[in-house]
Design an enzyme around this catalytic site. Structure first.
Site, PDB file in Angstrom:
ATOM      1  N   ASP A   8     -20.704  23.159 -42.148  1.00 29.18           N
ATOM      2  CA  ASP A   8     -19.294  23.498 -41.511  1.00 29.18           C
ATOM      3  C   ASP A   8     -19.365  23.828 -40.263  1.00 29.18           C
ATOM      4  O   ASP A   8     -19.317  25.271 -40.077  1.00 29.18           O
ATOM      5  CB  ASP A   8     -18.152  24.355 -42.503  1.00 29.18           C
ATOM      6  N   LYS A  70     -16.369  24.613 -29.852  1.00 30.22           N
ATOM      7  CA  LYS A  70     -15.772  23.721 -30.625  1.00 30.22           C
ATOM      8  C   LYS A  70     -14.721  22.934 -29.893  1.00 30.22           C
ATOM      9  O   LYS A  70     -14.439  21.752 -29.837  1.00 30.22           O
ATOM     10  CB  LYS A  70     -15.571  23.924 -31.971  1.00 30.22           C
ATOM     11  N   GLU A 169     -13.196  17.182 -42.299  1.00 27.68           N
ATOM     12  CA  GLU A 169     -13.281  18.656 -42.801  1.00 27.68           C
ATOM     13  C   GLU A 169     -12.150  18.857 -44.373  1.00 27.68           C
ATOM     14  O   GLU A 169     -12.519  19.025 -45.233  1.00 27.68           O
ATOM     15  CB  GLU A 169     -12.698  19.856 -42.008  1.00 27.68           C
ATOM     16  N   ASP A 190      -5.400  23.145 -43.473  1.00 26.75           N
ATOM     17  CA  ASP A 190      -6.245  23.898 -42.728  1.00 26.75           C
ATOM     18  C   ASP A 190      -5.928  24.565 -41.528  1.00 26.75           C
ATOM     19  O   ASP A 190      -5.909  23.952 -40.583  1.00 26.75           O
ATOM     20  CB  ASP A 190      -7.368  22.838 -42.620  1.00 26.75           C
TER      21      ASP A 190
END
Ligand code: AMP
Length: 623
Positions: A8, A70, A169, A190
């Site tokens: 992850d 990211k 994810e 999320d």
């Protein structure tokens, strides 16, 4: 071949897991940490620091410490230059329009920085497992486009991994949470450091199918920190008159303290922030001491947290499900530890979110499960993903004809029949676009190609089949075929075609905001298309009538046709409709007399592809 691990690669923290006999376990570092901050720093001596050590020195070395890389993965500089202004390092353009980072006169691309994080994770895994780790499944937000996924793969490669799959994810979270047996519907909410997304999934006997996924790639825990930072700085300024935002080091210290306070407020109702020697005033050093309550935090950040709820509703609508249909709600991402987030989610879904999963680890565990599927250790699971935005082609009048609707499961294939807009049209332009607007201009253009050599025929007669096909990795292939001659042309396009998650969200929002205006424009396009059709037919019968009949039998048609031609370009739909009816009626009588009776029946297909040129070589270009 060495081991495969699940990674992850988070905005704020990263976590790794491996699978033994199909059962996933989180990998701990030597010091016992189960997650590693996704932070890379470069010391003055050129030494590279990764993880906790990099984060610890961020305050004293802010310009050479890179966090949240990211958010730059696969993004264009122009997109991020205005949007990301809460980082202390320098974001630059790397010469080809992509965003990059400049550290001490050297430019690093986002995959290079991510690769440094991944290398460290590889080392940790190898130490823990005592063997070489060669392969990885890396997770990405569901909203990442193809370019962002490619950038993530590139980072994996640079770090020395064979990236076996880039996995969404929420899908990973579902894999880790649910047993594959039986039939269940679940929502994965999320909320991480940089992004929010919500996905609705259905699991039937081992088949994990994503039914819908929506998100906001510019909303995360960092934005909640910003609200707190702004409040702290303004309180400090009104008390001392000192503006901390102009200092080099103070903003980073305040940001760190704000984040810490935010996390503490998830457990307590009140916390103190103490930052000694934060500034120097007229009479010496000044300290920052302030108390923050949970109520105050909720007041400051509540609006942002509330923004996630309408997206949950839209995702359910897209999935064709109701709140009552959902069996489980799984929370993923550090920001879901905030009590207000948990409360709002529970109120909306009328269900307590699952407490059995650790939001920091569930995604890595799911990635490890997927790695065991890919290595054949587990055979009881299959994944089916979806495409995030509608794909279609431009038709006459600048209208998007959808061919694959958003949230369609991939791989998928669909086709529609179109026709030509003019007599003897030998070329059609196929303009492929992606987005939710019915008008083409509001969507993202993905590419154009021409189908040539169409048989000479009247407008509306040729049947051109346009086929859209998306493979399992999300690559779109578009082909157009004249069904009479068999002539065919095709292109491969990237469905995300450089669209960032931010773009996707913007396109979605714009579509909703412009739906009314688009409807009006669409009505115009439809009426004008109808007017063109009637003008075409009436002109044809008039031409014959002029040669064969007395003037009085066709003069009225000629006059009314002239009026319609003028009205066609005016903004009065009612007047155009009336004129169409008059010309249609007159034309019906005249055409019967000259025996060029034109049926008003719709053609089998009445969707006209935009014409590139009426006759090859004329160069009558499409808009
Ligand atoms: P992730 O991207 O999932 O690693 O989530 C990181 C985000 O979660 C950051 O904005 C953190 O500040 C936030 N976070 C982590 N723990 C907590 C907590 N206990 N309360 C509130 N926010 C948290």
């Amino acid at each position: 071949m060495g081991r495969t691990i699940g990674i992850d690669l988070g905005t704020t923290n990263s976590c790794i897991a491996f699978s033994d006999g199909g059962h996933p376990t989180v990998i701990q570092s030597k010091s016992g940490s189960r997650v590693m901050p996704s932070v890379v720093a470069f010391s003055a001596k050129g030494e590279r620091l990764v993880g906790l050590v990099a984060r610890r020195q961020a305050i004293t070395n802010p310009k050479n410490t890179v966090n949240s890389i990211k958010r730059l993965m696969g993004r264009r500089y122009a997109e991020v230059s205005n949007q990301i202004n809460d980082v202390s390092y320098e974001i630059v353009e790397n010469g080809n329009g992509d965003a990059a980072v400049r550290i001490m006169d050297r430019i690093y691309t986002p995959p290079e920085i991510s690769a440094i994080i991944l290398q460290q994770l590889k080392l940790t895994a190898e130490e823990f497992l005592g063997e070489e780790v060669t392969d990885a499944v890396i997770t990405v937000p569901a909203y990442f486009n193809e370019i962002q996924r490619e950038a993530t793969k590139a980072a994996g490669k640079i770090a020395g991994f064979n990236v076996k799959r880039v996995l969404n994810e929420p899908t990973a979270a579902a894999l880790a949470f649910l047993e594959p047996q039986g039939k269940k519907k679940l929502v994965v909410y999320d909320f991480g450091g940089g992004t929010f997304d919500v996905s609705v999934l259905q699991v039937i006997e081992g088949v994990f199918e994503v039914k819908a996924t929506l998100g906001n790639t510019t909303l995360g825990g960092d934005d909640l920190d910003t609200k707190l930072v702004q409040w702290i700085m303004s309180e400090f300024k009104s008390e001392t008159g000192i503006d901390l935002s102009r200092d080099n080091i103070a903003p980073q210290r305040v940001r760190e303290a704000a984040e810490r306070a935010k996390c503490e407020l998830s457990m307590t109702h009140e916390t103190d922030i103490n930052l000694p020697f934060i500034a120097t005033g007229e009479s010496g050093p000044v300290h920052l001491e302030i108390t923050v309550t949970r109520n105050l935090f909720e007041e400051l950040a509540g609006n942002l947290i509330h923004e996630t709820i309408p997206l949950c509703k839209d995702a359910l609508d897209d999935a064709g499900m109701k709140i009552e249909d959902i069996d489980h709600v799984v929370l993923v991402g550090g920001s879901t530890r905030i009590p207000m987030v948990q409360k709002l989610v529970e109120e909306f879904f009328k269900k307590k979110p699952a407490q059995s999963v650790n939001p920091d680890e569930v995604v890595a565990l799911g990635a490890a499960i997927e790695s065991s599927v890919l290595t054949g250790q587990r055979k009881d699971l299959v994944l089916i993903d979806v495409t995030p935005l509608t794909l279609g082609v431009e038709t006459l009048g600048g209208v998007l004809a959808p061919i694959i609707k958003r949230n369609s499961p991939i791989p998928t294939r669909n086709s529609r029949i179109f026709t030509t807009a003019s007599d003897n049209q030998s070329v059609v332009g196929v303009h492929v676009a992606q987005g939710e607007r019915e008008i083409i201009d509001g969507n993202r253009s993905l590419g154009t190609f021409e189908l040539r050599g169409i048989t000479a025929a009247k407008r509306g007669e040729p049947r051109i089949e346009v086929v859209f096909e998306i493979d399992a990795s999300g690559i779109l292939n578009v082909s157009a075929r004249d069904t009479t001659t068999g002539q065919e042309q095709s292109i491969k396009v990237n469905p995300s075609g450089g669209l960032s998650g931010h773009d996707i969200e913007r396109l979605r929002k714009e579509a909703a905001a412009n739906a009314e205006a688009d409807k009006i424009r669409l009505r115009f396009v439809a009426i004008r298309n109808e007017a063109d059709e009637v003008i075409y037919k009436a002109s044809k019968s008039l031409k014959v009538a002029r040669e064969e009949l007395d003037k009085e039998s066709w003069t009225e048609l000629e006059n009314e046709l002239k009026k319609l031609k003028t009205l066609r370009d005016e903004e009065d739909p009612l007047a155009i409709e009336k004129a169409i009816a008059v010309v249609r009626q007159l034309n019906s009588s005249v055409s019967k007399l000259v025996e060029v009776f034109e049926s008003d029946e719709e053609n089998a297909t009445s969707e006209f592809l935009n014409s590139i040129s009426k006759v090859e070589g004329e160069g009558n270009s499409a808009k």
